[in-house]
Design a protein around this motif. Structure first.
Motif, mmCIF file in Angstrom:
data_model
loop_
_atom_site.group_PDB
_atom_site.id
_atom_site.type_symbol
_atom_site.label_atom_id
_atom_site.label_comp_id
_atom_site.label_asym_id
_atom_site.label_seq_id
_atom_site.Cartn_x
_atom_site.Cartn_y
_atom_site.Cartn_z
ATOM 1 N N VAL A 190 33.534 33.340 43.291
ATOM 2 C CA VAL A 190 32.696 34.533 43.115
ATOM 3 C C VAL A 190 31.425 34.167 42.349
ATOM 4 O O VAL A 190 30.317 34.601 42.693
ATOM 5 N N GLY A 191 31.581 33.359 41.289
ATOM 6 C CA GLY A 191 30.420 32.933 40.509
ATOM 7 C C GLY A 191 29.422 32.150 41.352
ATOM 8 O O GLY A 191 28.214 32.388 41.275
ATOM 9 N N LEU A 192 29.924 31.237 42.182
ATOM 10 C CA LEU A 192 29.047 30.477 43.072
ATOM 11 C C LEU A 192 28.345 31.405 44.061
ATOM 12 O O LEU A 192 27.155 31.263 44.332
ATOM 13 N N GLY A 193 29.114 32.363 44.612
ATOM 14 C CA GLY A 193 28.538 33.305 45.566
ATOM 15 C C GLY A 193 27.394 34.086 44.953
ATOM 16 O O GLY A 193 26.340 34.269 45.580
ATOM 17 N N ASN A 194 27.578 34.541 43.726
ATOM 18 C CA ASN A 194 26.506 35.295 43.048
ATOM 19 C C ASN A 194 25.306 34.406 42.734
ATOM 20 O O ASN A 194 24.157 34.864 42.768
ATOM 21 N N LEU A 195 25.567 33.144 42.429
ATOM 22 C CA LEU A 195 24.484 32.196 42.192
ATOM 23 C C LEU A 195 23.651 32.010 43.469
ATOM 24 O O LEU A 195 22.415 32.055 43.437
ATOM 25 N N PHE A 196 24.328 31.830 44.597
ATOM 26 C CA PHE A 196 23.618 31.689 45.874
ATOM 27 C C PHE A 196 22.841 32.969 46.212
ATOM 28 O O PHE A 196 21.739 32.915 46.747
ATOM 29 N N MET A 197 23.440 34.124 45.874
ATOM 30 C CA MET A 197 22.765 35.391 46.153
ATOM 31 C C MET A 197 21.471 35.486 45.348
ATOM 32 O O MET A 197 20.442 35.933 45.853
ATOM 33 N N GLN A 198 21.530 35.085 44.074
ATOM 34 C CA GLN A 198 20.333 35.131 43.238
ATOM 35 C C GLN A 198 19.242 34.207 43.770
ATOM 36 O O GLN A 198 18.065 34.470 43.612
ATOM 37 N N ARG A 199 19.643 33.131 44.423
ATOM 38 C CA ARG A 199 18.674 32.199 45.008
ATOM 39 C C ARG A 199 18.175 32.665 46.375
ATOM 40 O O ARG A 199 17.297 32.040 46.960
ATOM 41 N N GLY A 200 18.787 33.740 46.906
ATOM 42 C CA GLY A 200 18.386 34.238 48.216
ATOM 43 C C GLY A 200 19.057 33.518 49.370
ATOM 44 O O GLY A 200 18.688 33.715 50.535
ATOM 45 N N ASP A 201 20.096 32.704 49.071
ATOM 46 C CA ASP A 201 20.826 31.982 50.120
ATOM 47 C C ASP A 201 22.034 32.825 50.536
ATOM 48 O O ASP A 201 23.173 32.556 50.137
ATOM 49 N N TYR A 202 21.795 33.856 51.351
ATOM 50 C CA TYR A 202 22.838 34.820 51.689
ATOM 51 C C TYR A 202 23.982 34.247 52.533
ATOM 52 O O TYR A 202 25.139 34.618 52.309
ATOM 53 N N PRO A 203 23.729 33.354 53.500
ATOM 54 C CA PRO A 203 24.862 32.801 54.260
ATOM 55 C C PRO A 203 25.867 32.060 53.368
ATOM 56 O O PRO A 203 27.078 32.261 53.499
ATOM 57 N N ARG A 204 25.372 31.213 52.444
ATOM 58 C CA ARG A 204 26.293 30.503 51.548
ATOM 59 C C ARG A 204 26.955 31.467 50.574
ATOM 60 O O ARG A 204 28.129 31.284 50.208
ATOM 61 N N ALA A 205 26.234 32.501 50.155
ATOM 62 C CA ALA A 205 26.822 33.497 49.258
ATOM 63 C C ALA A 205 27.975 34.216 49.957
ATOM 64 O O ALA A 205 29.057 34.381 49.379
ATOM 65 N N GLU A 206 27.746 34.634 51.187
ATOM 66 C CA GLU A 206 28.804 35.344 51.921
ATOM 67 C C GLU A 206 30.014 34.443 52.137
ATOM 68 O O GLU A 206 31.160 34.881 51.992
ATOM 69 N N ASN A 207 29.784 33.184 52.464
ATOM 70 C CA ASN A 207 30.886 32.248 52.669
ATOM 71 C C ASN A 207 31.723 32.104 51.396
ATOM 72 O O ASN A 207 32.957 32.137 51.437
ATOM 73 N N ALA A 208 31.049 31.964 50.244
ATOM 74 C CA ALA A 208 31.776 31.813 48.978
ATOM 75 C C ALA A 208 32.579 33.067 48.650
ATOM 76 O O ALA A 208 33.740 32.983 48.223
ATOM 77 N N HIS A 209 31.992 34.241 48.855
ATOM 78 C CA HIS A 209 32.706 35.484 48.544
ATOM 79 C C HIS A 209 33.872 35.715 49.493
ATOM 80 O O HIS A 209 34.921 36.226 49.078
ATOM 81 N N ARG A 210 33.717 35.341 50.767
ATOM 82 C CA ARG A 210 34.840 35.484 51.701
ATOM 83 C C ARG A 210 35.987 34.544 51.327
ATOM 84 O O ARG A 210 37.163 34.915 51.426
#
Length: 430
Positions: A193-213
């Motif tokens: 979840v922490g990694l997903g939020n980090l990717f989201m803050q960077r605007g990398d939505y595909p990697r964020a979604e993958n981490a959260h899933r």
């Protein structure tokens, strides 16, 4: 027969956890300088700084050095004098005493007890809005207990909040590696979840979604309900950001059910959903939710954020009295504490609310402060939007619906979600 997987040491087995970033930030002139600057007005400032340096010296020393000659006899006496001469916060007395013991008898010091002391001080600092001190002691705990996935996750979380993204990612990945080795589901899912939020803050939505899933699958498989709610919550925000409104609302409803009543993150969920109602131009619905959220939170940083969104929604709804009340309360908080990463967005919301009411002096005041804060925290989006509002204030004209990013969408499910969220918030204890 398949060959066993090799780790970097050449031995069969699981991959090793990546090494953490051990050195301090480049901008820190000496170890603990950030902590000392932040808590300098506290009674125990020097003791907190000395305790941090002592425990890090002990942790990084070779094992034989811990047993002999690591600290001088004077060091132990100095620590005792520091504690005796101060009226310390009662929550700090026991953990600081535990840390000072490494000076008097380094051979007898136990990593597990030192880690407990560091965690206690980190939590104390976080509760009193000392984010750099909280990070420094979380880091000390993770160094003292290098096998703890939970401690590594907490360093990543606090580093991300301080916009130290490289450090945050390294510690999240370390937490994942340690959790795999120890087969601990909760810290593994939390770090994802922490990694997903980090990717989201960077605007990398595909990697964020993958981490959260991945976090959601792990939480479901191992019955970690709290992390299931967090993953659904963040997937909801991602879906909103991708303009998938119906999908986002279904994720939000799932998060609401996973959190359950009285959950501390329920107010954050309601606030995030209300932000997207705000961006759809549903100002009255958003305002009701923001006010309900503000009623149940006590942290000044979170209060400032909600007051900013209350002002934004009230301005959009043309409710001048409620806007003015939120404006006054927000500036009291801004003037009473150092700026954080949440100050710029709050100022931007104050500026938007002012622009809807065509109060151009207030637009200029809030937007100019937002630009300065955004520059300090590297928030390019906040800076860009604040500069647009500054130009609008000079031209005395509202920007072309700069805050209304999504087309309005009405529907039975959205109405049910709004009702359930407000019911949950009103049932929470203030």
């Amino acid at each position: 027969m398949a060959r066993p997987r090799q780790n970097r040491t050449g031995r069969p087995g699981r991959p090793q956890a990546p090494p953490p970033i051990l050195r301090r930030r480049v901008t820190e002139p000496f170890e603990g300088a950030d902590l000392l600057e932040e808590v300098r007005r506290e009674q125990g400032a020097l003791a907190l700084w000395q305790g941090l340096r002592d425990v890090l010296l002990w942790a990084f020393a070779p094992a034989d050095a811990r047993r002999e000659g690591l600290f001088s006899a004077q060091a132990g006496r100095t620590g005792a004098q520091l504690e005796a001469g101060l009226q310390l916060d009662p929550e700090l007395v026991v953990p600081l005493h535990e840390l000072s013991a490494v000076c008097t008898d380094p051979a007898a010091a136990r990593p597990e007890r030192l880690a407990v002391a560091c965690r206690a001080i980190s939590r104390w600092a976080e509760a009193r809005s000392f984010p750099r001190a909280a990070l420094a002691y979380a880091y000390a705990a993770a160094v003292v207990a290098p096998g703890s996935a939970e401690d590594s996750y907490r360093v990543g979380l606090l580093a991300r909040r301080e916009a130290d993204y490289a450090r945050a990612e390294a510690w999240f990945r370390r937490s994942i590696g340690l959790a795999r080795r120890s087969k601990e589901a909760r810290p593994h899912a939390l770090a994802l979840v922490g990694l997903g939020n980090l990717f989201m803050q960077r605007g990398d939505y595909p990697r964020a979604e993958n981490a959260h899933r991945r976090a959601l699958r792990m939480a479901r498989r191992h019955g970690v309900r709290e992390v299931k709610g967090m993953a659904l919550h963040d997937l909801c925000v991602l879906a909103y950001e991708s303009n998938q409104m119906e999908k986002a609302e279904r994720y939000a409803y799932g998060a609401l059910r996973a959190y359950g009543p009285e959950h501390p993150r329920l107010s954050m969920l309601a606030h995030d959903v209300a932000v997207f109602w705000l961006l759809q131009g549903k100002f009255d619905r958003a305002l009701d939710a923001f006010k309900a959220v503000h009623r149940v939170i006590r942290d000044p940083a979170e209060q400032l954020w909600t007051l900013g969104t209350i002002a934004h929604a009230a301005g959009g709804a043309g409710r001048r009295d409620e806007f003015t009340s939120a404006w006054i309360q927000a500036w009291r908080i801004i003037d009473s504490q150092p700026a954080t990463h949440g100050t710029g967005p709050a100022l931007l919301n104050l500026a938007f609310g002012s622009a809807y009411l065509q109060d151009w002096e207030r637009v200029e005041m809030a937007a100019s402060h937002a630009v300065a804060t955004a520059v300090r925290w590297g928030e390019s989006r906040v800076r860009m939007e604040a500069e647009v509002l500054l130009e609008s204030a000079r031209n005395r004209s509202m920007p072309l619906e700069a805050s209304n990013l999504y087309p309005p969408r009405d529907g039975e499910f959205g109405d049910v979600l709004a009702t359930r969220l407000l019911e949950a918030l009103h049932s929470m204890r203030a």
